[in-house]
Write a protein that holds these residues in place. Sequence first.
Motif, PDB file in Angstrom:
ATOM      1  N   HIS A   8       1.079  -1.125  -0.047  1.00 30.94           N
ATOM      2  CA  HIS A   8      -0.285  -0.198   0.240  1.00 30.94           C
ATOM      3  C   HIS A   8       0.695   1.312  -0.034  1.00 30.94           C
ATOM      4  O   HIS A   8       1.503   1.499   0.885  1.00 30.94           O
ATOM      5  N   ILE A   9       0.756   2.681  -1.211  1.00 31.86           N
ATOM      6  CA  ILE A   9       1.124   3.889  -0.640  1.00 31.86           C
ATOM      7  C   ILE A   9       0.356   4.502  -0.474  1.00 31.86           C
ATOM      8  O   ILE A   9      -0.686   4.608  -1.433  1.00 31.86           O
ATOM      9  N   PRO A  10       0.123   5.313   0.081  1.00 30.11           N
ATOM     10  CA  PRO A  10      -0.465   6.197   0.646  1.00 30.11           C
ATOM     11  C   PRO A  10      -0.445   7.692   0.266  1.00 30.11           C
ATOM     12  O   PRO A  10      -1.500   8.707   0.553  1.00 30.11           O
ATOM     13  N   PHE A  11       0.334   7.886  -0.750  1.00 30.78           N
ATOM     14  CA  PHE A  11       0.196   9.535  -1.274  1.00 30.78           C
ATOM     15  C   PHE A  11      -0.433   9.895  -2.459  1.00 30.78           C
ATOM     16  O   PHE A  11      -0.545   8.913  -3.476  1.00 30.78           O
ATOM     17  N   CYS A  12      -0.947  11.093  -1.996  1.00 32.68           N
ATOM     18  CA  CYS A  12      -2.073  11.223  -3.785  1.00 32.68           C
ATOM     19  C   CYS A  12      -1.323  12.250  -4.158  1.00 32.68           C
ATOM     20  O   CYS A  12      -1.238  13.646  -3.326  1.00 32.68           O
ATOM     21  N   ASP A  13      -1.098  13.252  -4.498  1.00 35.05           N
ATOM     22  CA  ASP A  13      -1.169  14.958  -5.139  1.00 35.05           C
ATOM     23  C   ASP A  13      -2.957  15.207  -4.927  1.00 35.05           C
ATOM     24  O   ASP A  13      -2.107  16.442  -4.052  1.00 35.05           O
ATOM     25  N   SER A  14      -3.952  14.502  -5.067  1.00 37.58           N
ATOM     26  CA  SER A  14      -5.597  15.783  -4.338  1.00 37.58           C
ATOM     27  C   SER A  14      -6.063  14.377  -3.908  1.00 37.58           C
ATOM     28  O   SER A  14      -5.870  12.616  -4.813  1.00 37.58           O
ATOM     29  N   LYS A  15      -7.144  14.638  -3.045  1.00 34.52           N
ATOM     30  CA  LYS A  15      -7.943  13.628  -2.639  1.00 34.52           C
ATOM     31  C   LYS A  15      -9.510  14.250  -3.012  1.00 34.52           C
ATOM     32  O   LYS A  15      -9.765  15.158  -3.519  1.00 34.52           O
ATOM     33  N   CYS A  16      -9.791  12.945  -3.962  1.00 32.76           N
ATOM     34  CA  CYS A  16     -10.904  12.844  -4.685  1.00 32.76           C
ATOM     35  C   CYS A  16     -11.720  12.883  -3.553  1.00 32.76           C
ATOM     36  O   CYS A  16     -11.849  11.777  -2.465  1.00 32.76           O
ATOM     37  N   GLY A  17     -13.328  13.287  -4.061  1.00 33.65           N
ATOM     38  CA  GLY A  17     -14.289  13.856  -3.492  1.00 33.65           C
ATOM     39  C   GLY A  17     -15.148  12.530  -2.813  1.00 33.65           C
ATOM     40  O   GLY A  17     -16.035  12.014  -1.662  1.00 33.65           O
ATOM     41  N   TYR A  18     -14.457  11.044  -3.308  1.00 35.60           N
ATOM     42  CA  TYR A  18     -15.297  10.472  -3.659  1.00 35.60           C
ATOM     43  C   TYR A  18     -13.837   9.002  -2.289  1.00 35.60           C
ATOM     44  O   TYR A  18     -15.207   7.945  -1.796  1.00 35.60           O
ATOM     45  N   CYS A  19     -13.108   9.604  -2.525  1.00 35.59           N
ATOM     46  CA  CYS A  19     -12.825   8.319  -2.027  1.00 35.59           C
ATOM     47  C   CYS A  19     -12.087   8.374  -0.612  1.00 35.59           C
ATOM     48  O   CYS A  19     -12.062   8.887   0.415  1.00 35.59           O
ATOM     49  N   ALA A  20     -12.389   7.291   0.188  1.00 39.64           N
ATOM     50  CA  ALA A  20     -12.063   6.708   1.302  1.00 39.64           C
ATOM     51  C   ALA A  20     -10.656   6.065   1.778  1.00 39.64           C
ATOM     52  O   ALA A  20     -11.250   5.436   2.912  1.00 39.64           O
ATOM     53  N   ASN A  22      -6.750   4.704   2.940  1.00 42.31           N
ATOM     54  CA  ASN A  22      -6.333   5.152   3.511  1.00 42.31           C
ATOM     55  C   ASN A  22      -5.317   5.963   2.634  1.00 42.31           C
ATOM     56  O   ASN A  22      -4.028   5.913   2.171  1.00 42.31           O
ATOM     57  N   SER A  23      -5.525   7.512   1.903  1.00 39.12           N
ATOM     58  CA  SER A  23      -4.432   7.756   1.130  1.00 39.12           C
ATOM     59  C   SER A  23      -4.244   9.666   1.766  1.00 39.12           C
ATOM     60  O   SER A  23      -5.648   9.699   2.410  1.00 39.12           O
ATOM     61  N   LEU A  24      -3.591  10.133   1.142  1.00 38.44           N
ATOM     62  CA  LEU A  24      -3.162  11.329   2.303  1.00 38.44           C
ATOM     63  C   LEU A  24      -1.768  12.285   1.154  1.00 38.44           C
ATOM     64  O   LEU A  24      -0.556  11.966   0.024  1.00 38.44           O
ATOM     65  N   VAL A  25      -2.063  13.662   0.951  1.00 37.76           N
ATOM     66  CA  VAL A  25      -1.876  14.732   0.650  1.00 37.76           C
ATOM     67  C   VAL A  25      -1.084  15.369   1.424  1.00 37.76           C
ATOM     68  O   VAL A  25      -1.099  14.981   2.792  1.00 37.76           O
ATOM     69  N   ASN A  26       0.173  16.357   0.603  1.00 36.34           N
ATOM     70  CA  ASN A  26       0.969  17.283   1.625  1.00 36.34           C
ATOM     71  C   ASN A  26       1.691  16.296   2.526  1.00 36.34           C
ATOM     72  O   ASN A  26       2.556  17.131   3.883  1.00 36.34           O
ATOM     73  N   LYS A  27       2.224  15.362   1.878  1.00 32.18           N
ATOM     74  CA  LYS A  27       2.736  14.685   3.076  1.00 32.18           C
ATOM     75  C   LYS A  27       4.131  14.124   1.985  1.00 32.18           C
ATOM     76  O   LYS A  27       5.237  12.716   2.312  1.00 32.18           O
ATOM     77  N   ASN A  28       4.624  14.721   0.912  1.00 33.53           N
ATOM     78  CA  ASN A  28       6.068  14.297   0.013  1.00 33.53           C
ATOM     79  C   ASN A  28       7.156  14.375   0.602  1.00 33.53           C
ATOM     80  O   ASN A  28       7.830  13.290  -0.010  1.00 33.53           O
ATOM     81  N   HIS A  29       7.437  14.720   1.934  1.00 32.86           N
ATOM     82  CA  HIS A  29       8.696  14.301   2.625  1.00 32.86           C
ATOM     83  C   HIS A  29       8.648  13.191   3.645  1.00 32.86           C
ATOM     84  O   HIS A  29       9.623  12.761   3.446  1.00 32.86           O
TER      85      HIS A  29
END
Length: 357
Positions: A8-20, A22-29
Amino acid sequence: MRLSLYLHIPFCDSKCGYCAFNSLVNKNHLKPLYMKALYTHLLSKIQSFSNLRITSLYIGGGTPSVVPYKLYEPIFKLISPFLEANAEVSIEANPNSLSYEWICALRDFGVNRVSLGVQSFSLEKLEFLERNHQNSSTFNAINTLNKANIQNLSMDLIYGTPLCNESLLQNEIKQALSLGTSHISAYHLSIDEGSAFFKKKKKELSGEFAGFASMGHFVKALLEDKGFLQYEVSNYTKDSKFSLHNLSYWEQKPYIGVGAGAVGCIHNKRLYPQKILEKYIQNPLLEEIENLSKEDLELEGLFLGLRTSFGVPLNKVKNTKKLKILLEEEKVTKKGDRIVANDLFLGDEIALFLSEK
């Protein structure tokens, strides 16, 4: 032991409205630290088995394509000795973040199947779903995959929005098939707890239209007319391009889950690593364990199997009186020594009926 593996890779550039998920934005570091923790977790899992053979690997998210390919290299070096010769190795990608350099590197690491998160070819619908890509990104991604010689391609599509109508869905299926995919995962929009839509109380967003039993049946008819087989309630294949990894889930075969929010199931135990990203990085080996009873597994087997065109073994159906009713009402069919739902969209209801005392 033969197992399938999910990362599982939890990183995303943006969060879709329907997505529930375990994904996160602004955690690139945290990407480098997370991939090191993932490696530690994976190494521990691999060392816990003797004669391990990995039958399939699926890298999902989140958005795996937002993680630099160099961070995957140690992971694949660790996995490769245990992969079976013809193992299916899948990775999810977003049209915006899929680059030629990235996919060529992943291909060289062993990836042979890509699941592309298209979701829609309608700009208005993409905006409604809060997707951050446009059609041009999708077309560029397909060209990139073709150039990289990735021949096993699956596309995700979403239906069931208030914007959907017969014309729109016909156009979306037509465009998807024109791009050469042999596998489509078509999902009805659901408003799940944890999603932005749920938090905004937008439960009324999910739509239907008159003239068919459901949009799902309409989509199924469109795809079957083009030679696709519905082999699971939301999955369609042409030329037998099944998702072998997902089939292992539906057949209740053992699998390892590695990463924050992943799930594994081995020896009648379901394993849950930590979901919170920072806590997972601190201690990737900490897992909660759920012991599954024989009854739990039998019930799960009914629900999973009756969602597929392969059905369930006849000897797994304990309630013969209710089975007789379903056969008489032509809700299910006996095929050899298996029972198959005649309408996969009713698979859950049929399983529930069979499981009631």
